[in-house]
Design a protein around this motif. Structure first.
Motif, short mmCIF file in Angstrom:
data_model
loop_
_atom_site.label_atom_id
_atom_site.label_comp_id
_atom_site.label_asym_id
_atom_site.label_seq_id
_atom_site.Cartn_x
_atom_site.Cartn_y
_atom_site.Cartn_z
N LYS A 1 0.83 -1.22 0.00
CA LYS A 1 0.00 0.00 0.00
C LYS A 1 0.86 1.26 0.00
N SER B 1 1.87 3.30 -2.24
CA SER B 1 1.41 4.45 -3.02
C SER B 1 0.33 5.26 -2.30
N LYS B 2 -0.32 4.65 -1.31
CA LYS B 2 -1.41 5.32 -0.61
C LYS B 2 -0.94 5.98 0.69
N LEU B 3 0.34 5.84 1.04
CA LEU B 3 0.85 6.38 2.31
C LEU B 3 1.24 7.84 2.15
N SER B 4 1.05 8.57 3.24
CA SER B 4 1.49 9.96 3.28
C SER B 4 2.99 10.00 3.50
#
Length: 425
Positions: free
Chosen positions: A11, A13-16
């Motif tokens: 995941k 690409s979805k992390l800040s």
């Protein structure tokens, strides 16, 4: 943690940015912890790739294995592991395992530290698995010096148990000289008392000196018995190292062959191929060999006159073979042989059939072989020669570990045409 890393990486690409930083920090901390554990291990570890180039190692491995090129040196990155090792036996073992696709094997070696002390180590090879396939080899190095020292101590304690019988033999040997000394001193005392009670005239000078000569002779015998006893009971200081026994036998044969040749006695060596290295002391092993060989020479000379020896009458054979986990060494001669009584008592202290023998030569041979954790026996028939058999244990040099699953075979091994069925050394 590994499951967590896998889930997060999927995941990514979805992390800040903050979550990515936290993720990288967690990975860094985990790697630092694993590195600390890796370096803290008392067992040496070296991980190599399929071509045996070093991927990683810990400090324990550097303490146990002598390196001529340190693993952290840039030169070590372009050569296989065995070319960095400053020990011929260890390097040969590693190279042989690579070239013959040997894994799940263990070998034992002796190394000398910078301080001059001898250490015993075991090197074990197991597959390095990545993604269910062998990607290289894990080399583990363990120091077993303390274990070997405890084994030596145990053997010495067992040897002390035999001192009771030896002390009884010495007591018997001392009894006769003491009796002779006592009798002759009493005779001198009686002669002197008779002189004092009579005319005061001392006995004839020769009369007294004869008795004193006997006393001095028996004192010399007592001294010899005590010296031999101390020789027999002294602890054997064995410097056990892993050596090739066949090479030692060939070297010893070069030493004693000329004497046999001088007496027209043939000496034949029939040594097995690929002899294992044994835990023995070279000096003490030579003492045992020389003792047996000299006994064989005396037995052959006693049986064959010179005229028969010149036509090939006398013969000494030395052979070695491997049976199970034992190394067997035999000395066979066609000398005069021994009686059943001599065979039964040959290893007992003070038992000898030679006029000038001490009866301690074969006792020492027995003690030395026991110090090597081995055994020695003799078979003989009077008039037909004798065979001395020495059995020595083979260290775990040839120990075979559990064979790894064929699914984990390295791609390099698959490409090789050799059909290696046995992964033992």
């Amino acid at each position: 943690m590994r499951g967590f890393v896998k889930r997060v990486s999927q995941k990514m690409s979805k992390l800040s940015n903050i979550q990515v930083e936290q993720f990288l920090t967690a990975i860094t901390e985990e790697n630092e912890m694993l590195d600390s554990i890796f370096e803290s291990l008392s067992t040496g570890l070296i991980i190599v790739d399929e071509k045996w180039f070093i991927l990683q190692n810990n400090k324990a491995a550097e303490r146990y294995i002598p390196f001529k090129i340190r693993p952290d040196d840039t030169k070590a990155e372009s050569v296989p592991l065995w070319e960095t090792v400053d020990d011929e036996d260890i390097a040969s073992f590693m190279e042989d395992c690579y070239r013959n696709d040997k894994t799940n094997v263990c070998a034992e070696f002796t190394v000398t530290t910078s301080g001059g002390s001898v250490r015993f180590i075991t090197i074990t090879l197991i597959p390095f698995i990545q993604q269910h396939h062998a990607a290289g080899t894990v080399v583990t190095v363990a120091d077993i010096t303390e274990k070997r020292s405890q084994e030596v101590l145990l053997h010495r304690m067992e040897s002390l148990a035999g001192l009771t019988n030896l002390a009884a033999s010495v007591a018997h040997e001392i009894k006769n000289p003491l009796g002779a000394i006592s009798i002759h001193i009493q005779l001198i005392q009686k002669a002197l008392k008779k002189a004092r009670d009579g005319d005061g005239k001392l006995p004839d000078r020769k009369f007294v000196e004869n008795y004193l000569d006997v006393v001095n002779e028996e004192i010399d015998n007592l001294n010899k018995i005590v010296v031999d006893f101390l020789f027999a009971v002294r602890p054997i200081s064995a410097n056990l190292t892993l050596v090739n026994p066949n090479k030692l036998l060939e070297h010893f044969a070069d030493f004693f062959k000329p004497e046999f040749t001088q007496h027209h006695i043939t000496v034949d060596l029939d040594l097995c191929k690929d002899a294992p290295r044994l835990m023995i002391d070279e000096k003490l092993f030579r003492e045992v060999t020389v003792n047996i060989v000299q006994n064989a020479l005396a037995a052959i000379l006693e049986r064959y006159p010179e005229t028969e020896r010149t036509t090939g009458g006398g013969h000494l054979g030395i052979s070695t073979r491997i049976k199970s986990d034992k190394f067997i060494l035999e000395f066979s001669d066609n000398g005069i042989g021994m009686s059943e009584k001599t065979v039964a008592h040959i290893f007992e202290p003070y038992y000898t059939t030679k006029p000038n023998g001490t009866g301690l030569g074969m006792t020492m041979a027995y003690k030395i072989i026991k110090e090597f954790s081995g055994d020695i026996s003799v078979a003989s028939v009077r008039g037909q020669g004798a065979v001395f058999t020495i059995t020595l244990p083979i260290p775990q040099t040839d120990t075979r570990l559990l064979t790894h699953n064929n699914d984990f075979q390295s791609p390099v091994a698959v490409k090789r045409t050799e059909n290696i069925k046995d992964s033992s050394i």
